[in-house]
Design a protein around this motif. Structure first.
Motif, mmCIF file in Angstrom:
data_model
loop_
_atom_site.group_PDB
_atom_site.id
_atom_site.type_symbol
_atom_site.label_atom_id
_atom_site.label_comp_id
_atom_site.label_asym_id
_atom_site.label_seq_id
_atom_site.Cartn_x
_atom_site.Cartn_y
_atom_site.Cartn_z
ATOM 1 N N VAL A 69 56.749 31.942 85.057
ATOM 2 C CA VAL A 69 57.563 32.828 84.216
ATOM 3 C C VAL A 69 58.256 32.008 83.131
ATOM 4 N N GLU A 70 58.799 30.861 83.506
ATOM 5 C CA GLU A 70 59.419 29.988 82.499
ATOM 6 C C GLU A 70 58.412 29.631 81.406
ATOM 7 N N ALA A 71 57.213 29.237 81.789
ATOM 8 C CA ALA A 71 56.190 28.865 80.807
ATOM 9 C C ALA A 71 55.839 30.047 79.906
ATOM 10 N N ALA A 72 55.738 31.232 80.485
ATOM 11 C CA ALA A 72 55.417 32.428 79.704
ATOM 12 C C ALA A 72 56.536 32.741 78.709
ATOM 13 N N GLN A 73 57.779 32.611 79.140
ATOM 14 C CA GLN A 73 58.905 32.843 78.230
ATOM 15 C C GLN A 73 58.898 31.822 77.095
ATOM 16 N N ARG A 74 58.672 30.577 77.416
ATOM 17 C CA ARG A 74 58.650 29.543 76.378
ATOM 18 C C ARG A 74 57.559 29.830 75.348
ATOM 19 N N ARG A 75 56.406 30.269 75.841
ATOM 20 C CA ARG A 75 55.271 30.526 74.957
ATOM 21 C C ARG A 75 55.503 31.762 74.081
ATOM 22 N N THR A 76 56.072 32.816 74.635
ATOM 23 C CA THR A 76 56.182 34.075 73.880
ATOM 24 C C THR A 76 57.515 34.258 73.180
ATOM 25 N N ALA A 121 72.871 37.510 68.655
ATOM 26 C CA ALA A 121 71.876 38.041 67.729
ATOM 27 C C ALA A 121 70.946 39.003 68.471
ATOM 28 N N ALA A 122 70.571 40.076 67.824
ATOM 29 C CA ALA A 122 69.623 41.028 68.402
ATOM 30 C C ALA A 122 68.231 40.401 68.416
ATOM 31 N N ARG A 123 67.577 40.460 69.535
ATOM 32 C CA ARG A 123 66.235 39.909 69.677
ATOM 33 C C ARG A 123 65.383 40.893 70.460
ATOM 34 N N PRO A 124 64.621 41.705 69.783
ATOM 35 C CA PRO A 124 63.744 42.617 70.529
ATOM 36 C C PRO A 124 62.684 41.827 71.283
ATOM 37 N N VAL A 125 62.406 42.258 72.494
ATOM 38 C CA VAL A 125 61.395 41.601 73.317
ATOM 39 C C VAL A 125 60.155 42.479 73.344
ATOM 40 N N ARG A 126 59.031 41.892 73.012
ATOM 41 C CA ARG A 126 57.760 42.605 73.122
ATOM 42 C C ARG A 126 57.347 42.536 74.592
ATOM 43 N N VAL A 127 57.679 43.595 75.331
ATOM 44 C CA VAL A 127 57.502 43.609 76.779
ATOM 45 C C VAL A 127 56.048 43.378 77.163
ATOM 46 N N GLU A 128 55.123 44.043 76.487
ATOM 47 C CA GLU A 128 53.706 43.870 76.840
ATOM 48 C C GLU A 128 53.239 42.436 76.594
ATOM 49 N N ALA A 129 53.700 41.823 75.526
ATOM 50 C CA ALA A 129 53.312 40.439 75.248
ATOM 51 C C ALA A 129 53.864 39.510 76.325
ATOM 52 N N LEU A 130 55.116 39.739 76.734
ATOM 53 C CA LEU A 130 55.695 38.916 77.797
ATOM 54 C C LEU A 130 54.964 39.160 79.118
ATOM 55 N N ALA A 131 54.671 40.414 79.441
ATOM 56 C CA ALA A 131 53.942 40.725 80.677
ATOM 57 C C ALA A 131 52.557 40.068 80.655
ATOM 58 N N ASP A 132 51.871 40.127 79.526
ATOM 59 C CA ASP A 132 50.551 39.483 79.409
ATOM 60 C C ASP A 132 50.669 37.975 79.625
ATOM 61 N N ALA A 133 51.705 37.362 79.045
ATOM 62 C CA ALA A 133 51.894 35.923 79.199
ATOM 63 C C ALA A 133 52.234 35.557 80.641
ATOM 64 N N VAL A 134 53.042 36.379 81.307
ATOM 65 C CA VAL A 134 53.365 36.139 82.717
ATOM 66 C C VAL A 134 52.099 36.232 83.554
ATOM 67 N N ARG A 135 51.308 37.282 83.348
ATOM 68 C CA ARG A 135 50.059 37.438 84.102
ATOM 69 C C ARG A 135 49.123 36.249 83.861
ATOM 70 N N ALA A 136 49.002 35.844 82.605
ATOM 71 C CA ALA A 136 48.120 34.718 82.291
ATOM 72 C C ALA A 136 48.607 33.433 82.959
ATOM 73 N N ALA A 137 49.910 33.191 82.917
ATOM 74 C CA ALA A 137 50.459 31.973 83.527
ATOM 75 C C ALA A 137 50.263 31.993 85.042
ATOM 76 N N LEU A 138 50.399 33.163 85.660
ATOM 77 C CA LEU A 138 50.260 33.239 87.110
ATOM 78 C C LEU A 138 48.803 33.163 87.556
ATOM 79 N N THR A 139 47.907 33.672 86.772
ATOM 80 C CA THR A 139 46.502 33.582 87.171
ATOM 81 C C THR A 139 45.898 32.215 86.840
ATOM 82 N N ALA A 140 46.498 31.516 85.886
ATOM 83 C CA ALA A 140 46.008 30.183 85.525
ATOM 84 C C ALA A 140 46.443 29.138 86.540
ATOM 85 N N GLY A 141 47.545 29.436 87.235
ATOM 86 C CA GLY A 141 48.125 28.372 87.936
ATOM 87 C C GLY A 141 48.147 28.209 89.355
#
Length: 141
Positions: A69-76, A121-141
């Motif tokens: 999850v940390e890696a996915a957050q850093r990436r996205t 500061a307002a920072r909208p989060v692209r939920v689908e992009a974060l979810a995709d990155a989390v899934r990718a990080a978890l399946t890669a690792g």
């Protein structure tokens, strides 16, 4: 509900959460906190209070999910820093907070529970992009 869950524990069952990823042992949820956009919790599904309540293999599996999850957050999200915490004082159910921090968030560089220094500061989060990155990080690792 399994015998390892408690009916009054708010973390034993998913309730009105944005689940980014889950498996039989854990789930990753997005916390609705405008002050800390992208804040996630990695929740152990069974009701246990401490890391040492888990066998070593499960501890390792949980931490691999936290790191993913940390890696996915850093990436996205490209935060300045990531805070990791497992407190559990209010809810004694094993979970990790994975909190992206930005130089312009309300409390930076202080802890998230500190008094705000400024309006964040307002920072909208692209939920689908974060979810995709989390899934990718978890399946890669």
């Amino acid at each position: 509900m399994t015998s390892a869950q408690h009916p009054h524990c708010p973390l034993c069952q998913a309730r009105d959460e944005t689940v980014l990823w889950h498996d039989t042992k854990t789930r990753v949820v997005l916390v609705d906190d405008a002050n800390f956009p992208g804040f996630c919790r990695v929740i152990w599904n069974a009701h246990v209070a401490e890391m040492t309540d888990l066998p070593p293999a499960d501890r390792d599996a949980l931490m691999q999910r936290v790191f993913a999850v940390e890696a996915a957050q850093r990436r996205t999200l490209a935060p300045a820093k990531i805070n990791l915490a497992s407190l559990g004082n209010q809810v004694p159910h094993l979970h990790w907070h994975v909190i992206p921090r930005y130089r312009d968030d309300a409390c930076f560089p202080d802890a998230v529970w500190a008094a705000p220094r400024r309006a964040g500061a307002a920072r909208p989060v692209r939920v689908e992009a974060l979810a995709d990155a989390v899934r990718a990080a978890l399946t890669a690792g």
